[in-house]
Scaffold this active site. Structure first.
Site, mmCIF file in Angstrom:
data_model
loop_
_atom_site.group_PDB
_atom_site.id
_atom_site.type_symbol
_atom_site.label_atom_id
_atom_site.label_comp_id
_atom_site.label_asym_id
_atom_site.label_seq_id
_atom_site.Cartn_x
_atom_site.Cartn_y
_atom_site.Cartn_z
ATOM 1 N N GLU A 1 10.958 2.259 2.742
ATOM 2 C CA GLU A 1 9.786 1.875 1.486
ATOM 3 C C GLU A 1 9.308 2.878 0.484
ATOM 4 O O GLU A 1 9.412 2.245 -0.399
ATOM 5 C CB GLU A 1 8.885 0.827 2.417
ATOM 6 N N HIS B 1 11.689 5.429 -0.209
ATOM 7 C CA HIS B 1 12.758 4.876 -0.808
ATOM 8 C C HIS B 1 12.476 4.662 -2.328
ATOM 9 O O HIS B 1 12.908 3.971 -3.485
ATOM 10 C CB HIS B 1 14.233 5.473 -0.206
ATOM 11 N N VAL C 1 4.530 5.806 0.578
ATOM 12 C CA VAL C 1 4.245 5.005 0.824
ATOM 13 C C VAL C 1 3.950 5.591 2.568
ATOM 14 O O VAL C 1 4.784 6.698 3.138
ATOM 15 C CB VAL C 1 5.639 3.671 0.742
#
Ligand code: PAF
Length: 281
Positions: free
Chosen positions: A35, A37, A176
């Site tokens: 997530e 990336h 993230v």
């Protein structure tokens, strides 16, 4: 979405896009996308006409006893995720395309790379800045996107881009996290179920440090010791470093004033995880 392995082919496509007046956004990665990336790709999609993702496990940034051979690789999975996030082109070069026989040129950013991960991974940032310079020269992006999880890397790239007059904008996006706070990383797949269960201690310790600072703690040593004590209570964790630094030069500080970066690296068995938070007082 196209996957391209040769530098010359990618150059031609980008040249054609530029002739059409298109802007280029670039997300460099080593693949095994998560997530984190994908958040970079989505932002690149929103801000550019052409979105290029590179997937290259760069041997130059791994030490001899590090995980170059084991690093997770899955192009099929990455392609599906990248396409869904709005990627137009994947650049997926072979090692010999990037470092042909006789290769002899390296890029070194001094000072900023001497502490934190630079101290425990000698040569790592030289590998990163060399490959990123090559990728920037190949892709010629208007904008490039990095994650705050690799805080030192992001600062080093920004410094390099400014020092070498690279004509691009470096955009750094927030870390993230998994639902339990563990920062997303391609290396999380190495963790055993027990290690995975223990790993959120990193972010919890950082949040506790932030809380102490909020309550008035200003001594960097006290904050550092609190984190070390917390993490040391977890038997599966072994601390590589805990640093409290300024946010531009990455020098260790004594007092927390204005902004500080609290960064750490911790091993769970063979797996080395990093995390950080920025604090403001
Ligand atoms: O952050 C990474 O995945 C790598 O260090 C990078 C920037 C793609 C260079 O190999």
């Amino acid at each position: 979405m196209q996957t391209i392995r040769e530098i010359a082919t990618l150059r031609q496509i980008i040249k054609d896009a530029r002739h059409r007046g298109q802007t280029v956004g670039f997300v460099p990665t080593m693949g095994f996308l998560h997530e984190g990336h994908l958040s970079l790709l989505r932002r690149a999609r929103a801000e550019n006409d052409l979105v290029v993702l590179s997937i290259f496990v760069n041997p130059l940034q791994f030490g001899i006893n590090e995980d170059y051979n084991e690093y997770p690789r899955d192009l099929e999975r990455d392609s599906a995720l990248a396409e869904e996030a709005g990627c137009d082109l994947i650049f997926y070069p072979a090692v010999k395309e990037m470092y042909p026989r006789g290769y002899a040129t390296f890029v070194d950013v001094e000072r900023l790379t001497s502490g934190l991960c630079g101290a425990s991974r000698p040569g790592h940032f030289r590998g990163v800045t060399t490959v990123v310079t090559k990728l920037f020269n190949i892709v010629t992006p208007d904008r490039t996107y990095f994650g705050q999880k690799d805080a030192q890397q992001a600062l080093v790239i920004r410094r390099m881009a400014a020092d070498l007059n690279m004509d691009l904008e470096v955009i750094v996006m927030p870390t993230v996290r998994e639902h339990d706070g563990l920062a997303m990383s391609s290396r999380n797949v190495y963790l055993s179920p027990e290690q995975r269960k223990a790993a959120p201690i990193l972010y919890q310790s950082l949040l506790q440090a932030k809380e102490s600072i909020k309550k008035g703690e200003r001594s960097a040593a006290a904050v550092r010791n609190q984190i070390i004590q917390n993490i040391s209570a977890e038997p599966l964790a072994s601390i590589d470093y805990v640093s409290v630094t300024d946010t531009t030069e990455l020098q260790e500080i004594d007092r927390i004033q204005n902004q500080a970066l609290i960064a750490l690296a911790v091993r769970f068995g063979q797996t080395r995880l990093i995390d950080n938070i920025l604090v403001e007082v």
